[in-house]
Design an enzyme around this catalytic site. Structure first.
Site, PDB file in Angstrom:
ATOM      1  CB  SER A   1       0.856   3.643  -0.186  1.00 37.65           C
ATOM      2  OG  SER A   1       1.752   3.362   0.865  1.00 37.65           O
ATOM      3  CG  HIS A   2      -3.623  -1.464   0.044  1.00 35.75           C
ATOM      4  ND1 HIS A   2      -3.182  -2.765  -0.109  1.00 35.75           N
ATOM      5  CD2 HIS A   2      -4.809  -1.544   0.687  1.00 35.75           C
ATOM      6  CE1 HIS A   2      -4.072  -3.584   0.407  1.00 35.75           C
ATOM      7  NE2 HIS A   2      -5.072  -2.878   0.903  1.00 35.75           N
ATOM      8  N   PRO A   3      -0.340  -1.898   1.113  1.00 38.39           N
ATOM      9  CG  PRO A   3      -0.643  -3.489   2.791  1.00 38.39           C
ATOM     10  CD  PRO A   3      -1.074  -2.127   2.365  1.00 38.39           C
ATOM     11  CB  SER A   4      -1.765  -6.109  -1.213  1.00 37.48           C
ATOM     12  OG  SER A   4      -1.223  -6.687  -0.052  1.00 37.48           O
TER      13      SER A   4
END
Length: 401
Positions: A210-213
């Site tokens: 997943s991506h933090p943003s």
């Protein structure tokens, strides 16, 4: 290798006894084409990164070996080395000495920690620097241990630096020293993760795929495998909801914007996981194809090299190796409108081109070469940044692009 792909004549300088360490990094090995050849076969690792090069063996502990290097420098545009700082200087092969021989020489040094600073004399392998520079800390599942990234990246930074130095030289007619370190390249590769910390003091954590943003931007399990989805903006999220028959999600105020979706990540991911795992990967691939949504299956290596796009773009090339016979290598990833880049020569056997280089390029006589061969012994006691490392010389004037 990258310079060689672009047409440079690359001369790989190796230890006379065993050569580049990666020749022994196996299994797997490429089977010798001659069934009666009982010598150690070439490693798949070595074959992967040494195409479009010539191999010459030089004893760097002998005065005649140092002279060979200096004679090569006189005719070369670029030198790439990765010894611990100061080692080549002690041998008379440092930048200051060689730039006197060839003021146009671009001298690229790749080290673990750079030419200066308290750690500069420490040896470094890529995986160690990944740990020390924070890259390993952010790689892996949130509740799992840190894991290493698959491959090294420092050569990519060095390649770009060399190309820029060539442009500079075309204006100044002078070469220069390039100082490229593993640790700085790894820190630079942290990209937005580094910015999050430097700008807002936000510590990173492992987030799996997943991506933090951005949400959704991760792998989802399907009925028979996995699929990667990257809905990077609100429009793509709405298209995704429509494709998976979940229009109610786009109208939910918790998921109205990307910022909202990041705040309510767990709720949305849970809902999407339930939907995706009800159908097969191929089912979702067929629905998502050509719908303006970045997506892809989690392919193993076999499926990667069977991918229609990989085949269409020529990313598998076959060459005839003098020892292993017909072998397949990854193709050249960059395409030019005016050049058709191909693998011109297979990875060399140890010292395959020594006589050719000494005779044709340096114009040594047969008598001189015979004396050198008689006195040629291993320099494997010489300490390098990566033990028994190599230098590469590139004759950029022969580049096609």
């Amino acid at each position: 290798m990258l310079l060689g792909d672009l047409g440079a004549e690359v001369i790989k300088v190796e230890n006379p006894k065993i050569g580049d360490d990666t020749r022994t990094w196996g299994p797997p090995w490429a089977t010798n084409k001659d069934p009666n050849d009982r010598s150690t076969p070439e490693s798949a690792y070595f074959l992967s990164i040494n195409r479009n090069k010539k191999s010459i063996t030089v004893n760097l502990k002998s005065p005649s070996g140092i002279d060979i290097i200096k004679d090569l420098v006189k005719q070369s545009d670029i030198l790439v080395e990765n010894y611990i700082p100061g080692k080549l200087d002690k041998m008379g092969l440092g930048f200051n000495e060689l730039s006197k021989i060839n003021p146009q020489l671009i001298y690229a040094s790749i080290t673990g920690y750079g030419q200066t600073g308290p750690y500069s004399n420490n040896a470094g392998y890529d995986v160690v620097i990944e740990a020390e520079a924070g890259l390993m800390y952010i790689t892996g599942e949130e509740d799992g241990p840190p894991v290493k990234v698959g491959v090294a990246i420092t050569g990519l930074y060095t390649h770009g630096a060399i190309m820029a130095a060539l442009i500079s030289r075309s204006k100044t007619n002078l070469g220069q020293r390039i100082d490229c370190s593993l640790i700085e390249c790894q820190v630079a590769s942290l990209a937005n993760i580094a910015s999050n910390y430097l700008i807002s003091n936000q510590e990173a954590k492992r987030m799996g795929t997943s991506h933090p943003s951005i949400v959704p931007y991760q792998v989802f399990p399907t009925k028979d495998g996995f699929i990667m989805i990257g809905a990077g903006n609100d429009k793509q999220f709405k298209i995704l909801c429509n494709i998976i028959d979940r229009d109610e999600l786009m109208n939910d105020p918790r998921f109205a914007t990307n910022s909202d979706r990041v705040l309510h990540r767990k709720e949305l991911v849970s809902l999407l996981e339930e939907r995706f795992k009800n159908e097969t990967t191929d089912h979702w691939l067929s629905l998502l194809f050509d719908k303006e949504i970045p997506f892809g299956p989690i392919n193993n290596i076999q499926r990667t090299f069977e991918h229609p796009q990989i085949l269409a773009r020529g990313m598998i090339q076959e060459v005839d190796h003098p020892k292993a016979g017909k072998i397949k290598l990854t193709g050249i990833p960059v395409k030019y409108s005016k050049e058709d880049l191909k693998i011109r020569s297979p990875p060399p056997t140890l010292g395959q081109h020594t006589r050719e280089i000494l005779s044709n390029l340096l114009h040594y006589t047969n008598e001189q070469i015979a004396i050198l061969e008689e006195n040629d012994t291993s320099d494997d006691e010489f300490e390098s940044n990566i033990p028994r490392t190599t230098e590469t010389f590139c004759k950029y004037t022969k580049c096609n692009t």
